[in-house]
Design an enzyme around this catalytic site. Structure first.
Site, PDB file in Angstrom:
ATOM      1  CG  HIS A  29      32.339  36.726  43.961  1.00  0.00           C
ATOM      2  ND1 HIS A  29      30.679  37.762  44.573  1.00  0.00           N
ATOM      3  CD2 HIS A  29      31.872  36.373  42.720  1.00  0.00           C
ATOM      4  CE1 HIS A  29      29.986  37.403  44.371  1.00  0.00           C
ATOM      5  NE2 HIS A  29      30.354  36.236  42.723  1.00  0.00           N
ATOM      6  CD  GLU A  54      28.220  40.023  38.996  1.00  0.00           C
ATOM      7  OE1 GLU A  54      29.031  41.168  40.445  1.00  0.00           O
ATOM      8  OE2 GLU A  54      28.506  39.344  39.863  1.00  0.00           O
ATOM      9  CG  ASP A  90      34.099  34.718  40.096  1.00  0.00           C
ATOM     10  OD1 ASP A  90      35.041  34.654  41.747  1.00  0.00           O
ATOM     11  OD2 ASP A  90      33.700  35.391  40.455  1.00  0.00           O
ATOM     12  CG  MET A  91      33.155  30.118  36.241  1.00  0.00           C
ATOM     13  SD  MET A  91      32.341  29.670  36.730  1.00  0.00           S
ATOM     14  CE  MET A  91      31.695  30.232  38.418  1.00  0.00           C
ATOM     15  CB  VAL A  92      39.734  28.814  36.776  1.00  0.00           C
ATOM     16  CG1 VAL A  92      39.260  29.300  35.368  1.00  0.00           C
ATOM     17  CG2 VAL A  92      40.119  30.190  37.611  1.00  0.00           C
ATOM     18  CD  GLN A  93      38.065  32.436  42.786  1.00  0.00           C
ATOM     19  OE1 GLN A  93      37.417  32.049  43.540  1.00  0.00           O
ATOM     20  NE2 GLN A  93      37.970  33.343  42.673  1.00  0.00           N
ATOM     21  CD  GLU A 152      19.298  63.877  25.414  1.00  0.00           C
ATOM     22  OE1 GLU A 152      19.800  64.037  26.278  1.00  0.00           O
ATOM     23  OE2 GLU A 152      20.299  65.139  25.019  1.00  0.00           O
ATOM     24  N   GLY A 208      44.761  40.089  37.175  1.00  0.00           N
ATOM     25  CA  GLY A 208      43.993  40.201  36.317  1.00  0.00           C
ATOM     26  C   GLY A 208      42.968  41.957  37.526  1.00  0.00           C
ATOM     27  CB  SER A 209      40.163  42.671  36.772  1.00  0.00           C
ATOM     28  OG  SER A 209      39.627  44.155  37.586  1.00  0.00           O
TER      29      SER A 209
HETATM   30  P1  NAD Z   1      40.400  38.752  35.998  1.00  0.00           P
HETATM   31  O1  NAD Z   1      40.091  37.916  35.316  1.00  0.00           O
HETATM   32  O2  NAD Z   1      41.005  40.068  35.936  1.00  0.00           O
HETATM   33  O3  NAD Z   1      42.232  38.077  36.070  1.00  0.00           O
HETATM   34  C1  NAD Z   1      42.125  36.681  36.530  1.00  0.00           C
HETATM   35  C2  NAD Z   1      43.502  36.089  36.642  1.00  0.00           C
HETATM   36  O4  NAD Z   1      43.960  34.851  36.985  1.00  0.00           O
HETATM   37  C3  NAD Z   1      44.741  36.436  34.974  1.00  0.00           C
HETATM   38  O5  NAD Z   1      45.571  37.382  35.667  1.00  0.00           O
HETATM   39  C4  NAD Z   1      45.056  34.769  34.717  1.00  0.00           C
HETATM   40  O6  NAD Z   1      45.987  34.849  33.959  1.00  0.00           O
HETATM   41  C5  NAD Z   1      44.301  33.971  36.408  1.00  0.00           C
HETATM   42  N1  NAD Z   1      44.307  32.754  36.258  1.00  0.00           N
HETATM   43  C6  NAD Z   1      42.979  32.517  35.117  1.00  0.00           C
HETATM   44  N2  NAD Z   1      43.651  31.273  35.440  1.00  0.00           N
HETATM   45  C7  NAD Z   1      44.191  30.927  36.173  1.00  0.00           C
HETATM   46  C8  NAD Z   1      44.713  29.274  36.586  1.00  0.00           C
HETATM   47  N3  NAD Z   1      43.756  28.790  36.626  1.00  0.00           N
HETATM   48  N4  NAD Z   1      45.934  29.523  37.916  1.00  0.00           N
HETATM   49  C9  NAD Z   1      46.343  30.668  38.321  1.00  0.00           C
HETATM   50  N5  NAD Z   1      46.037  31.801  37.360  1.00  0.00           N
HETATM   51  C10 NAD Z   1      44.834  31.586  36.676  1.00  0.00           C
HETATM   52  O7  NAD Z   1      39.418  38.473  37.262  1.00  0.00           O
HETATM   53  P2  NAD Z   1      38.838  39.930  37.990  1.00  0.00           P
HETATM   54  O8  NAD Z   1      37.690  39.819  37.538  1.00  0.00           O
HETATM   55  O9  NAD Z   1      39.976  40.209  39.151  1.00  0.00           O
HETATM   56  O10 NAD Z   1      38.215  38.395  39.347  1.00  0.00           O
HETATM   57  C11 NAD Z   1      38.775  38.003  40.104  1.00  0.00           C
HETATM   58  C12 NAD Z   1      38.038  37.988  42.010  1.00  0.00           C
HETATM   59  O11 NAD Z   1      38.108  39.094  42.291  1.00  0.00           O
HETATM   60  C13 NAD Z   1      37.008  36.594  41.281  1.00  0.00           C
HETATM   61  O12 NAD Z   1      36.282  36.289  42.773  1.00  0.00           O
HETATM   62  C14 NAD Z   1      36.242  38.371  41.294  1.00  0.00           C
HETATM   63  O13 NAD Z   1      34.536  38.005  41.706  1.00  0.00           O
HETATM   64  C15 NAD Z   1      36.522  39.154  42.269  1.00  0.00           C
HETATM   65  N6  NAD Z   1      35.957  40.276  41.631  1.00  0.00           N
HETATM   66  C16 NAD Z   1      36.397  41.297  40.634  1.00  0.00           C
HETATM   67  C17 NAD Z   1      35.818  42.474  40.383  1.00  0.00           C
HETATM   68  C18 NAD Z   1      35.895  43.282  39.383  1.00  0.00           C
HETATM   69  O14 NAD Z   1      36.217  44.403  39.097  1.00  0.00           O
HETATM   70  N7  NAD Z   1      36.604  42.682  38.369  1.00  0.00           N
HETATM   71  C19 NAD Z   1      34.987  43.324  41.713  1.00  0.00           C
HETATM   72  C20 NAD Z   1      34.690  42.133  42.909  1.00  0.00           C
HETATM   73  C21 NAD Z   1      35.545  41.522  43.403  1.00  0.00           C
HETATM   74 MG    MG Z   2      30.493  40.814  41.092  1.00  0.00          MG
END
Ligand code: NAD
Ligand code: MG
Length: 341
Positions: free
Chosen positions: A98, A185, A73-76, A217, A16-17
Site C-alpha cells: 500500500h 474502502e 501501515d502505522m508501524v511502518q 434482506e 498478518g493478512s
Molecule cells: P496485519 O495487521 O494483518 O499484519 C500485521 C503483521 O505485522 C503481524 O504479523 C504483526 O505481528 C506484524 N507486526 C506488527 N508490528 C510489527 C513490528 N513493529 N515489527 C515487525 N512486525 C510487526 O497487516 P495487513 O492487513 O496484512 O497489512 C499489511 C500491509 O498490506 C499494509 O500496508 C496494508 O495497507 C496492506 N494491504 C492490506 C490488505 C488487507 O486486506 N489486509 C490488502 C491490500 C494491502
Molecule cells: Mg486499503
C-alpha cells in the site's frame, strides 16, 4: 539485483493478512522466503508452524534482494527508520503493499534502494486461496524509485510470484494506488457498504419488522448481489433479478445515492487528496487509538451483529467455508508504544 531471470531472495516483514499469503505463495512459486518478526510477537508461532525461517527484522532484511514491508501501515515509519534502513543491503528493493507511507511522506526510502508497490486487490486469505486453486487476484504495481534499472521487473516478478496474473496486473503510481485504495474502502467497500446495511436494517426494524427478516434482506442477500457484480457486472445482476426488483432499483436507487451522497463522496476524496484523512489517522494512532477503538466497538455491538450470529449458527454451509479474510490477532490496533520492533 540485476538479474532478470534469477529469483531474488525475499524477506517479508510482518506475517498478518497479506504477509502470510505473500510468503506462502512466493515459496510455492520457487522463491527463497524469510520472515522478519519481533521475537515473541503474535504471529511468530504461525510463521514457524508454516515452516518458515523467522528472524528478527534487523537480521532478516540483511541479505534479501527484496524486502516486503507487510506490517500495519502505522508501524511502518518507525520500523523502517529504526530497523530496516540501517540493515537493508545496498541496492536492494523495498516493496510495499500500500502506498500510504511513501505517498504521505512518512517514509523517505534511502536513495540507493529500488522502491516498488505490489498491491493485490483482495484480502490476504483470498490471495492465498485463489493461488491454491490456480487463479489469482488482480493486482496493481508501481515504481517509486528505480536505482537498479530493474525495479519494474522485480515488482512484476513478485506480483507473478504471489499469483497476481500478469494479464491482470495494472501499472499505477503510489499516489493513484493510495488515493483510490483509501477512497474505495471508505466510500464504497467498507465504510459505505457497512453504513448502508446498518441503516437499511435499522429502518426495517424501527418500522416493526422482524430483525431476522431484516437481516436476510439487508445483509445476507448482499453477497448474492455482489457475487453477480463480481462475475458479470451490473449487467449480470439485471439478468438474474426479477423485473420488479429491477424497476424498484432503477427508480429508487437514486433516492439513496442522491446529489448529497455524491457531494459527500467528493468530500471523502478531497480529504484523502489534501492529506486531511492521513493526518487524522496518524494522530489518532499516535494518541493511542481511543476513538478508533470506541467506534469499532460500536460496530461490533450493533444489534445486527447479535441477530446475524444467531442466524449464522444454523447456516451449516458456513462451517466448512473458509473466511474471506481470516486475520490473526488484531496486531494493527496495538498502540505504538508496544509496537517497537
Ligand atoms: P496485519 O495487521 O494483518 O499484519 C500485521 C503483521 O505485522 C503481524 O504479523 C504483526 O505481528 C506484524 N507486526 C506488527 N508490528 C510489527 C513490528 N513493529 N515489527 C515487525 N512486525 C510487526 O497487516 P495487513 O492487513 O496484512 O497489512 C499489511 C500491509 O498490506 C499494509 O500496508 C496494508 O495497507 C496492506 N494491504 C492490506 C490488505 C488487507 O486486506 N489486509 C490488502 C491490500 C494491502
Ligand atoms: Mg486499503
Amino acid at each position: 539485483m540485476t538479474s532478470t531471470t534469477a529469483k531474488p531472495k525475499v524477506t517479508i516483514v510482518g506475517y498478518g493478512s497479506q504477509g502470510r499469503a505473500h510468503a506462502l505463495n512466493l515459496r510455492d512459486s520457487g522463491f527463497d522466503v524469510t520472515i522478519g518478526l519481533r521475537p515473541g510477537g503474535p504471529t511468530e508461532i504461525k510463521a514457524r508452524a508454516d515452516g518458515f525461517t523467522v528472524k528478527a527484522p534487523a537480521e532478516a532484511v540483511k541479505d534479501a534482494g527484496i524486502v516486503a514491508i507487510l506490517t500495519p501501515d502505522m508501524v511502518q515509519p518507525q520500523l523502517y527508520g529504526e530497523v530496516i534502513e540501517p540493515n537493508i543491503a545496498a541496492g536492494a528493493c523495498l516493496l510495499f503493499a500500500h502506498g500510504f507511507n511513501v505517498h504521505y511522506q512518512q517514509i523517505a526510502p534511502r536513495d540507493d534502494l529500488d522502491v516498488v508497490l505490489v498491491a493485490p486487490k483482495g484480502p490476504g486469505a483470498l490471495v492465498r486461496r485463489e493461488y491454491e486453486i490456480g487463479r489469482g487476484v488482480p493486482a496493481v504495481y508501481a515504481v517509486h524509485q528505480d536505482r537498479s534499472g530493474n525495479a519494474e521487473q522485480l515488482a512484476l516478478a513478485y506480483c507473478a510470484g504471489i499469483g497476481g496474473a500478469r494479464q491482470n496486473a495494472i501499472r499505477t503510481t503510489f499516489k493513484e494506488e493510495t488515493e483510490t485504495d483509501l477512497f474505495g474502502e471508505q466510500a464504497v467497500l467498507c465504510g459505505g457498504a457497512t453504513k448502508l446495511v446498518q441503516a437499511g436494517w435499522e429502518t426495517l426494524v424501527e418500522a416493526g419488522y422482524q430483525p431476522e427478516v431484516a437481516y436476510y434482506e439487508c445483509l445476507h442477500e448482499l453477497k448474492l448481489i455482489v457475487d453477480l457484480f463480481y462475475e458479470g457486472g451490473i449487467t449480470r445482476m439485471h439478468e438474474f433479478i426479477s423485473e420488479t426488483a429491477q424497476y424498484g432499483a432503477l427508480t429508487r436507487g437514486n433516492y439513496i445515492v442522491d446529489e448529497h451522497t455524491r457531494a459527500q463522496m467528493r468530500k471523502v476524496l478531497q480529504e484523502i487528496q489534501d492529506g486531511t484523512f492521513a493526518r487524522q489517522w496518524i494522530a489518532e494512532y499516535a494518541a493511542g487509538n481511543a476513538n478508533y477503538r470506541a467506534m469499532k466497538q460500536a460496530d461490533l455491538e450493533h444489534p445486527v451483529e447479535a441477530i446475524g450470529k444467531k442466524l449464522r449458527a444454523n447456516m451449516k454451509w458456513l462451517a466448512s467455508s473458509q473466511p474471506a479474510a481470516a486475520k490473526p490477532a488484531a496486531a494493527s490496533e496495538t498502540p505504538p508504544q508496544s509496537e517497537a520492533a
